[in-house]
Write an enzyme that holds these catalytic residues in place. Structure first.
Site, PDB file in Angstrom:
ATOM      1  N   LYS A 159       2.343   3.911   5.070  1.00 35.18           N
ATOM      2  CA  LYS A 159       0.831   3.207   4.569  1.00 35.18           C
ATOM      3  C   LYS A 159      -0.133   3.577   5.832  1.00 35.18           C
ATOM      4  O   LYS A 159       0.184   3.462   6.426  1.00 35.18           O
ATOM      5  CB  LYS A 159       0.862   1.705   4.464  1.00 35.18           C
ATOM      6  N   ARG A 194       9.102  -2.282  -6.900  1.00 31.91           N
ATOM      7  CA  ARG A 194       9.834  -2.305  -8.602  1.00 31.91           C
ATOM      8  C   ARG A 194      10.779  -2.211  -8.141  1.00 31.91           C
ATOM      9  O   ARG A 194      12.076  -2.719  -9.310  1.00 31.91           O
ATOM     10  CB  ARG A 194       9.203  -1.316  -9.106  1.00 31.91           C
TER      11      ARG A 194
HETATM   12  N1  BES Z   1       3.324  -4.615  -1.025  1.00 28.78           N
HETATM   13  C1  BES Z   1       2.217  -3.184  -1.808  1.00 28.78           C
HETATM   14  C2  BES Z   1       1.393  -3.560  -3.101  1.00 28.78           C
HETATM   15  C3  BES Z   1       0.397  -4.889  -2.203  1.00 28.78           C
HETATM   16  C4  BES Z   1      -1.304  -4.140  -1.756  1.00 28.78           C
HETATM   17  C5  BES Z   1       0.061  -6.326  -1.909  1.00 28.78           C
HETATM   18  C6  BES Z   1      -1.538  -4.701  -1.087  1.00 28.78           C
HETATM   19  C7  BES Z   1      -0.291  -6.770  -1.416  1.00 28.78           C
HETATM   20  C8  BES Z   1      -1.496  -6.517  -0.733  1.00 28.78           C
HETATM   21  C9  BES Z   1       4.116  -1.927  -2.537  1.00 28.78           C
HETATM   22  O1  BES Z   1       4.791  -1.902  -2.149  1.00 28.78           O
HETATM   23  C10 BES Z   1       2.802  -0.895  -2.874  1.00 28.78           C
HETATM   24  O2  BES Z   1       2.540  -0.784  -1.713  1.00 28.78           O
HETATM   25  N2  BES Z   1       2.187  -0.628  -4.162  1.00 28.78           N
HETATM   26  C11 BES Z   1       2.062   0.510  -4.236  1.00 28.78           C
HETATM   27  C12 BES Z   1       2.516   1.583  -5.009  1.00 28.78           C
HETATM   28  C13 BES Z   1       1.624   2.635  -5.155  1.00 28.78           C
HETATM   29  C14 BES Z   1       3.323   2.965  -4.501  1.00 28.78           C
HETATM   30  C15 BES Z   1       2.574   3.357  -7.162  1.00 28.78           C
HETATM   31  C16 BES Z   1       0.228   0.594  -3.768  1.00 28.78           C
HETATM   32  O3  BES Z   1       0.259  -0.848  -4.959  1.00 28.78           O
HETATM   33  O4  BES Z   1      -0.272   1.524  -3.488  1.00 28.78           O
HETATM   34 ZN    ZN Z   2       4.835  -0.513  -0.714  1.00 31.08          ZN
END
Ligand code: BES
Ligand code: ZN
Ligand code: ZN
Length: 479
Positions: free
Chosen positions: A256, A330
């Site tokens: 990230k 997921r």
């Molecule tokens: N934990 C994150 C989602 C999240 C984002 C929670 C902001 C709280 C605040 C999750 O694991 C994630 O990173 N999801 C990705 C999905 C993508 C890779 C398809 C996302 O939302 O970018």
């Molecule tokens: Zn994630």
């Protein structure tokens, strides 16, 4: 924290006096005040300095008057908003005890709850802790003792969940999160605990959660809390609630960007909500059988971390290509849901997770996304949320999008190849592990965490989901 009732407000307490729009102090409120304060407040009303609108608030010595708006439009939401700024006078007065004088018992109880929700302070790591608000006394018209006790239990659980969500990843890691479940089970003999550690998960073939957890020396775990009330009609099918418990989400090798990583200790909020919900059972003793399942892991980087393109086999035998290592939630839920479905045959499965940033893009920070396979189940979730001022809104689990998580060289991919509608794709992916069991999914990525203070929610973990799920369970078992 305590909510009590009394005939008269206590002399040493800070007073909170709700006033409706266009109205004046009531007889009972006047009784609690000195002549001079009555004059001061009434002249502010006359001079229209205070009209009683939601959001208006004035401080007179140790008395806070708050506007609760048009009497025909009072809701739990408007009451919560009306105390949104109450932390300022509480801080100024160093108030630790408050008396509310108001003629409506239900409104008073909700105001008391909202004040406590607002006044929460996360001071676990501060060496010097400020004094906290400890007691609110309701006078004027008093709610039933059982209702007060229930509210207190819910608030304590919300505080507990907030504390966990706010705790840092070097404090609450997969191992210590499991310890929390052990503590709960110890406190409540009606909870049976099953802990599947890495070795056990390997022997069971839970390749999905292992593939994420292999990046860390701690975890992964699937933890199952099985609650059965003594009067449950066995072998009644349980309701299963499955929470995402990623104690830190770096994104894995799909690292990230730093600003997006900063608050990722909150990625365990789904599991912490399940813990908070189960904590209420000691006092509330819902009738029936409820499973609380937590999919626990850390999503780190390093030489053991899963690589993009790797294909793993989940508990139910389905193969999954990990296209994006940041779509880890997921993946851990997949095994937890499949294991629960196969071994416990629940009547319904509800997953709760901080799953996608896309949920924030579509619904913001105040509305939880709900998706599922059954209108009736979704309707009941939305209704339960409305009853406790936790807004949920349905997004479609559109069958064509469910097709999109299918893979070319594996049965499924974790994100699909099209990055759009990820809240739906995430839910579609998890649903593929629920078999034929009625399934609903709550994406709390936006609602589990407040970036800054908002009415009822100090910055940090919100505890959203506890009141709603408790109400949902109560509604199901009271039918
Ligand atoms: N934990 C994150 C989602 C999240 C984002 C929670 C902001 C709280 C605040 C999750 O694991 C994630 O990173 N999801 C990705 C999905 C993508 C890779 C398809 C996302 O939302 O970018
Ligand atoms: Zn994630
Ligand atoms: Zn995550």
């Amino acid at each position: 924290m305590r909510i009590t009732i009394a005939k008269q407000p206590k002399k040493t307490d800070t007073l909170v006096l709700p006033i409706k729009e266009g109205e004046h102090l009531t007889g009972k409120q006047k009784k609690a005040l000195s002549k001079q304060t009555i004059l001061d407040i009434e002249s502010s009303i006359k001079e229209k300095l205070f009209k009683g609108k939601v959001g208006e608030q004035l401080l007179f010595k140790n008395t806070i008057i708050i506007g609760i708006g048009d009497k025909k439009k009072i809701t739990k939401h408007s009451l919560k908003k009306s105390i949104g700024n109450i932390n300022e006078p509480i801080k100024k007065l160093k108030a630790t005890k408050i008396s509310i004088v108001h003629e409506d018992a239900n409104e008073s109880l909700w105001l008391a709850a909202s004040i406590f929700m607002n006044a929460y302070k996360f001071d676990k790591y501060l060496s010097k802790k400020d004094k906290k608000l400890t007691e609110i006394t309701i006078t004027g018209s008093t709610p039933e003792k059982t209702e007060i006790a229930k509210m207190q239990t819910l608030l304590e659980s919300i505080y507990y969940t907030r504390d966990l969500v706010n705790s840092t990843s070097n404090d609450i890691d997969p191992n210590t999160l499991v310890e929390e479940a052990k503590k709960l089970a110890k406190e409540n003999p009606e909870i049976k605990l099953t802990i599947l550690d890495r070795k056990k998960l390997e022997s069971l073939g839970c390749g999905a959660i292992i593939s994420i957890g292999q990046s860390s020396t701690k975890g992964p775990y699937i933890v199952i809390m099985e609650y059965s009330s003594s009067d449950a009609k066995n072998p009644e099918q349980p309701i299963a609630i499955v929470g995402k418990g990623i104690t830190f989400d770096t994104g894995g090798l799909y690292l990230k960007p730093s600003v997006h990583m900063n608050d990722m200790k909150m990625d365990k909020a789904g599991a912490c909500t399940v813990l908070g919900l189960f904590k209420t059972f000691k006092d509330l003793k819902p009738k029936g059988r409820i499973l609380g399942v937590m999919a626990i892991a850390e999503n780190l980087i390093g030489k053991e971390a899963i690589r993009p393109g790797d294909i793993i086999t989940a508990y139910n035998g389905k193969t999954v290509e990990i296209l994006n290592t940041d779509g880890e939630g997921r993946v851990v839920l997949a095994d937890a849901v499949a294991y629960t479905e196969k071994n416990y045959k629940p009547s319904k499965i509800i997953s709760i997770a901080t799953l996608t940033g896309a949920a924030i893009v579509s619904l913001g920070y105040d509305i939880t996304a709900v998706l599922g396979t059954e209108k009736d189940l979704i309707g009941k979730i939305i209704e339960s949320g409305e009853e406790v001022d936790e807004m949920c809104w349905e997004l479609p689990l559109y069958p064509d999008y469910c097709e999109k998580v299918k893979g070319k060289i594996s049965d499924l991919t974790n994100t699909g190849r099209d990055a759009r509608a990820q809240t739906i794709m995430g839910a579609a992916f998890v649903q593929a592990f629920a078999g034929k069991t009625p399934f609903a999914h709550l994406d709390i990525a936006g609602t589990a965490w407040a970036n800054e203070h908002k009415a009822g929610y100090p910055a940090g973990g919100t505890g959203v989901g506890i009141m709603m799920l408790q109400k949902f369970i109560e509604n199901i078992y009271s039918q």
